[in-house]
Each structure stands twice: as C-alpha cells, then as structure tokens.
Design a protein around this motif. Structure first.
Motif, PDB file in Angstrom:
ATOM      1  N   THR A 138       0.893  -1.182   0.029  1.00 28.62           N
ATOM      2  CA  THR A 138       0.078   0.029  -0.023  1.00 28.62           C
ATOM      3  C   THR A 138       0.833   1.202   0.161  1.00 28.62           C
ATOM      4  OG1 THR A 138      -0.150   0.209   2.310  1.00 28.62           O
ATOM      5  CG2 THR A 138      -1.843  -1.125   1.207  1.00 28.62           C
ATOM      6  N   TYR A 332      -2.790   3.753  -3.020  1.00 29.23           N
ATOM      7  CA  TYR A 332      -3.098   2.521  -3.905  1.00 29.23           C
ATOM      8  C   TYR A 332      -2.757   1.489  -2.976  1.00 29.23           C
ATOM      9  CZ  TYR A 332      -3.014   5.566  -7.764  1.00 29.23           C
ATOM     10  OH  TYR A 332      -3.277   6.584  -8.760  1.00 29.23           O
ATOM     11  N   SER A 334      -2.190  -3.197  -3.475  1.00 27.89           N
ATOM     12  CA  SER A 334      -2.088  -4.515  -4.264  1.00 27.89           C
ATOM     13  C   SER A 334      -1.180  -5.563  -3.853  1.00 27.89           C
ATOM     14  CB  SER A 334      -1.335  -4.008  -5.677  1.00 27.89           C
ATOM     15  OG  SER A 334      -1.343  -5.131  -6.449  1.00 27.89           O
ATOM     16  N   PHE A 341      -0.027   0.731  -8.951  1.00 30.05           N
ATOM     17  CA  PHE A 341      -0.236   2.031  -9.355  1.00 30.05           C
ATOM     18  C   PHE A 341      -1.220   1.977 -10.389  1.00 30.05           C
ATOM     19  CE2 PHE A 341       3.742   2.915  -7.268  1.00 30.05           C
ATOM     20  CZ  PHE A 341       3.471   3.786  -6.222  1.00 30.05           C
ATOM     21  N   ASP A 342      -1.767   0.483 -10.703  1.00 36.55           N
ATOM     22  CA  ASP A 342      -2.799   0.397 -11.652  1.00 36.55           C
ATOM     23  C   ASP A 342      -4.019   1.207 -11.357  1.00 36.55           C
ATOM     24  OD1 ASP A 342      -1.145  -0.993 -13.299  1.00 36.55           O
ATOM     25  OD2 ASP A 342      -2.073  -2.933 -12.779  1.00 36.55           O
ATOM     26  N   SER A 343      -4.875   1.841 -12.160  1.00 37.63           N
ATOM     27  CA  SER A 343      -5.977   2.542 -12.052  1.00 37.63           C
ATOM     28  C   SER A 343      -7.043   1.675 -11.059  1.00 37.63           C
ATOM     29  CB  SER A 343      -6.653   3.117 -13.418  1.00 37.63           C
ATOM     30  OG  SER A 343      -7.078   2.013 -14.031  1.00 37.63           O
ATOM     31  N   ASN A 345      -6.511  -0.155  -8.850  1.00 37.61           N
ATOM     32  CA  ASN A 345      -5.964  -0.591  -7.369  1.00 37.61           C
ATOM     33  C   ASN A 345      -6.129   0.618  -6.480  1.00 37.61           C
ATOM     34  OD1 ASN A 345      -5.575  -3.169  -7.991  1.00 37.61           O
ATOM     35  ND2 ASN A 345      -3.656  -2.792  -8.669  1.00 37.61           N
ATOM     36  N   GLY A 346      -6.588   1.822  -6.903  1.00 38.69           N
ATOM     37  CA  GLY A 346      -6.810   3.239  -6.014  1.00 38.69           C
ATOM     38  C   GLY A 346      -7.650   2.746  -4.744  1.00 38.69           C
ATOM     39  N   THR A 347      -7.489   3.331  -3.800  1.00 34.44           N
ATOM     40  CA  THR A 347      -8.298   3.438  -2.591  1.00 34.44           C
ATOM     41  C   THR A 347      -8.445   4.612  -1.920  1.00 34.44           C
ATOM     42  OG1 THR A 347      -6.426   2.812  -1.021  1.00 34.44           O
ATOM     43  CG2 THR A 347      -7.386   0.893  -2.154  1.00 34.44           C
TER      44      THR A 347
END
Length: 496
Positions: A138, A332, A334, A341-343, A345-347
């Motif tokens: 994270t 992010y 994962s 940092f894939d879109s 995987n945003g939190t």
C-alpha cells in the motif's frame, strides 16, 4: 434531475455552509481600554509638543544621543552579552515556535504512508483448506485529524499564540531600553564617585595644611588645642568620605561588569568624554501623550497581552460547542508490487467524526470563566502600564524643568561659598579669625562642591530617563527621514 446532480448540489451546499459557519468567531470584539489621562504633559506647552512630532525621540539612535565613546562601548557590550536581554530574546524565539505549532492546526495534517507486508495463513484457517502466503503493498496519503473550525476555536487559539509572540518581541525591546538605562546610570555613578573621591582627597590635603598652620599657632600660643582637635576631626572625616566614594565607585564598576557580561577591568576602554558634553545640545521634546505612549514597547506588550486574552476567550467559548473532525486517506493497494499503481487499485476512505461535550461541559464552562477573568486582569494591567508610562514621562519632564533651575541656584550658592572661604582664609592668615571659623567655612565649601556634583549626576540621569521613557534606544543610529530632536533653548549643562 438525476441522482448524481442532486448529490453534487448537496456537496456544494455542505461546503458553502461549512465555509460560512467557519467564519463565526466567539471572541469578544477588541476595544482598546479608555484610560483617563491628561491631554498634555503637566507643565509643558501643547504647541511645542505638536511641533516635535511623535516619532522624534524614537528615531534618535542611542549612539547619537549618548555621545561618550566609552559609554557607547559599554552599551554595545551590554546589548550583545547581557544575560537578561538574551533570555528575553530566547523567550521570543520560544513563543514564535509555539505559535507555529498552533498555527499548523489550522491546516490538515497530511502524512505519507507506504507499507509492505507478507502474511502466511495456516491450513486450518485458510478458506481453501490449504496453507498460503500472501503479499500486500500500500502507498498513499493520510489525513489523521482535521477539525472544521466552525466557531473559530483553532483560529482564536492561533491568534492568542500570535499575540503572545508579538508581546515577547515588545518585552525584548523593553528589556533593551531598561538595560541601556541601567548601563548609563551605572556609568555616571562610577564617574561621579571618582570625582567625589578626588574632591575628598584634595580637601583632606587642604585640611592637613590648615592643621599644620594651626599647630604652629598653638605652639606660638595664638590658637587653642580645641581648634587643633577640630582640624584633626575634619581631616579624618574627609578621609572617611574618600573611602565611601571609593566603595561607591567599585560597586558601580561591578554593576557595569554584570550588565555588560564581562569584567570592566579587562577591557581596553575608549577615551571618555567630559560629563558636560554627554548629550546633544537640543533637548528632547515629547509629543502628545495619546501618540507617545502607544509607541512605548511596554505599552504595546500590554496591548498584545490583552488581545491574546480576548482570543483565548473565543477559543474557550468555541470548545463548549460540538466540533467535527475529518479523517481520511487516499492511495493504492495491491498484492503485486508491479501492479500497485494500476488505476483499478486506487483506494480512499473518508470519515467525519463528531465531538459532543457532554460530561465535561462544566469543565469547559469553567475554562471560559477563567479566560474571562484573565481578560479582565489584562485590562487592568494595560491601564496600569499606561498610567505608569505617563508618570515616567511626566516625572522626567518635570525633573528636567526643575533641575535646570536647581543647578543654577546650586552654582550661585557654590560661588558664594567659595568666595566666603577665600575671604576667611585670608583673614585667618592675617590673624583676624581663628581656625574654627576657617574650618566651618571649609566644611561648607566641601558640602557645596559635593552638592554640585550630585546635582549634575541627577541631570545626567534625568536625560537618560527622558530618552528611555519616550521610547528612545531601540535604534543604534538615527533615522535620517525625520528630525531626531526639536530645537529649543538648551538645558543647562551640569558643571562637573
């Protein structure tokens, strides 16, 4: 209207309400207390004050007012090394740091965060019935706690610290003026004590010569033993006075050493100026009390303390109302570092927290009472500071006026006493009067010359008092944009 539009309008409305309410302050409106004072300094002409202006003395640098190079050397060392002044400066730095801490509460506290964990799940605890090892990565930003300042609690707390800091700056300036005054007076005390030592020594020698003459008269039968013993007593009294003035000189020198932070005896001193030429020819002139008083650092310090007390009341009142704090994060996450940092995987998280004072409300209300009483104390302190400052300036002005007349009368008296001593001495040498008459005239002359020197010291100290009382001494050199002094009839110089 779609649901998204309704939601957007609600958010905008909430933001507008928040901004509007956050401008509401519960601090009392600041009003400078009205302190009853005279409209002009007692015994001075209002027209002359208006001509002088309110910034004249404040713009006069201490190097231009205190003209003695040796005294300038002592003042410079004191401003550099004095422990009290250093403490005042450190207090200002401390208050500045405390203000910066409080001011930071008005902005969100944002922390960066990055974690990497590797976890093994036991077979019996696994959902799939087999042991597994998992990774979690994270990265993001966290808002730990940000209070929406609905009732300006945070702002008022910040304002209180700001005014406390500004007050310490004024306290540092007031300490500088106090040190300049103390150094100058100790210097003049040392110089006058030395002159009194020389006077006592000269008088002692003169009395010894008179004793020898009287001894010859006693041996010749023209004078009595009583006269001779009176002469001996006068000699010892002069010697005792010499020791007293020597002690005063040493004590004044030790005071100077304390003020400048190092022994005077270890310094290579500049050549001293005559005590008659210590100050500029033109005397200082005060402006209007309403303008001059507010320029003094001690008055400004008291005013900042009053403003800080006002702000503390607002902060204490606001603490009695509900407050809302925001906690959130964005980032992010994962199980695979390469895909962190894939879109997709945003939190983010967002959560307001409402604080309601219930069981501690009585404590908070008592704190409001404490701050209210503290504000009343600050009002009284401000009024006292104003009145004391007015008295300082007025006493110095009255001293200048009366000392000028006093020194003239003292000099006239000393001239008459000196003439009488001369005539009595001539009469004794001719055998017209006895030694007791001469001794009486000589004692009167000694006391008169001592009085002239002490009156001169009072004039020197009065010049220091007036300069400092009017706010002079904060600048090293004179500001050239305005006249530093108002041309008037020069004050009578002390005959030293």
């Amino acid at each position: 209207m779609t649901g998204k539009k309704r939601t957007g309008r609600k958010i905008l409305l909430a933001v507008a309400v928040t901004l509007g309410v956050s401008g509401c302050s519960l601090a009392p409106s600041f009003l400078r207390p009205d302190v009853p004072l005279e409209e002009t300094w007692i015994g001075t002409a209002l027209e002359a004050q208006q001509e002088a202006g309110s910034h004249a003395v404040r713009d006069l640098g201490w190097r231009d007012y205190f003209r003695d190079p040796q005294l300038q050397q002592f003042i410079a060392l004191a401003l550099e090394n004095n422990h009290d002044l250093k403490t005042a400066a450190l207090n200002a730095e401390l208050a500045r740091a405390q203000y910066r801490i409080t001011r930071s509460d008005r902005l969100p506290a944002v922390d960066g965060r990055a974690t990497a964990t590797r976890t093994r799940t036991a077979e019996d605890l696994s959902y799939y019935g087999t042991a597994s090892t998992d990774n979690a990565f994270t990265v993001g930003l966290d808002i730990t706690s940000y209070e929406l300042d609905f009732f300006s609690r945070v702002k008022n707390a910040s304002d209180a610290k700001l005014n406390a800091y500004l007050g310490t700056l004024e306290a540092r300036d007031a300490a500088q003026l106090s040190i300049i005054s103390a150094v100058s007076k100790a210097y003049y005390e040392m110089r006058i004590a030395h002159k009194l030592m020389v006077l006592a020594e000269d008088v002692s020698k003169t009395r010894e010569d008179a004793w020898k003459l009287t001894k010859l008269q006693v041996d010749a039968g023209t004078a009595s033993e009583t006269t001779l013993q009176g002469m001996r007593s006068a000699i010892e009294l002069a010697r005792a006075d010499y020791q007293a003035q020597k002690r005063a000189s040493i004590q004044a020198r030790n005071t100077l050493s304390t003020l400048i932070g190092q022994p005077v005896t270890r310094l290579t001193l500049e050549k001293a100026l005559s005590l008659m030429d210590q100050f500029p020819e033109q005397p200082l002139v005060a402006g209007l009390p309403s303008e001059v008083l507010l320029a003094r650092p001690d008055i400004r310090e008291a005013e900042y303390a009053l403003k800080a007390a006002n702000a503390n009341i607002g902060a204490a009142r606001a603490a009695c109302f509900p407050s809302i704090s925001l906690v959130g994060s964005v980032g992010y996450a994962s199980t695979d570092l390469d895909n962190l940092f894939d879109s997709d995987n945003g939190t983010w998280t967002f959560g307001p927290r409402l604080n309601l004072p219930i069981f501690n409300y009585g404590k908070l209300r008592a704190n409001v009472e404490v701050m209210t009483v503290s504000e009343k104390i600050a009002v009284e302190s401000y009024g006292k500071a104003i009145q004391n400052a007015f008295a300082d300036i007025d006493n110095a002005l009255a001293g200048r006026e009366t000392l000028e007349k006093q020194v003239k009368a003292t000099i006239r008296s000393d001239e008459a006493v000196a003439r009488r001593l001369y005539l009595v001495d001539m009469q004794m040498r001719e055998g017209i009067v006895d030694g007791l008459t001469l001794l009486d005239a000589e004692r009167e002359s000694f006391n008169s010359r001592q009085n002239v020197l002490r009156t001169g010291q009072m004039i020197l100290n009065n010049n220091v008092d007036l300069y400092v009382a009017l706010g002079g001494g904060l600048k090293e050199f004179t500001t050239q944009t305005q006249p530093a002094v108002q041309a008037e009839k020069p004050m009578k110089k002390p005959v030293l």
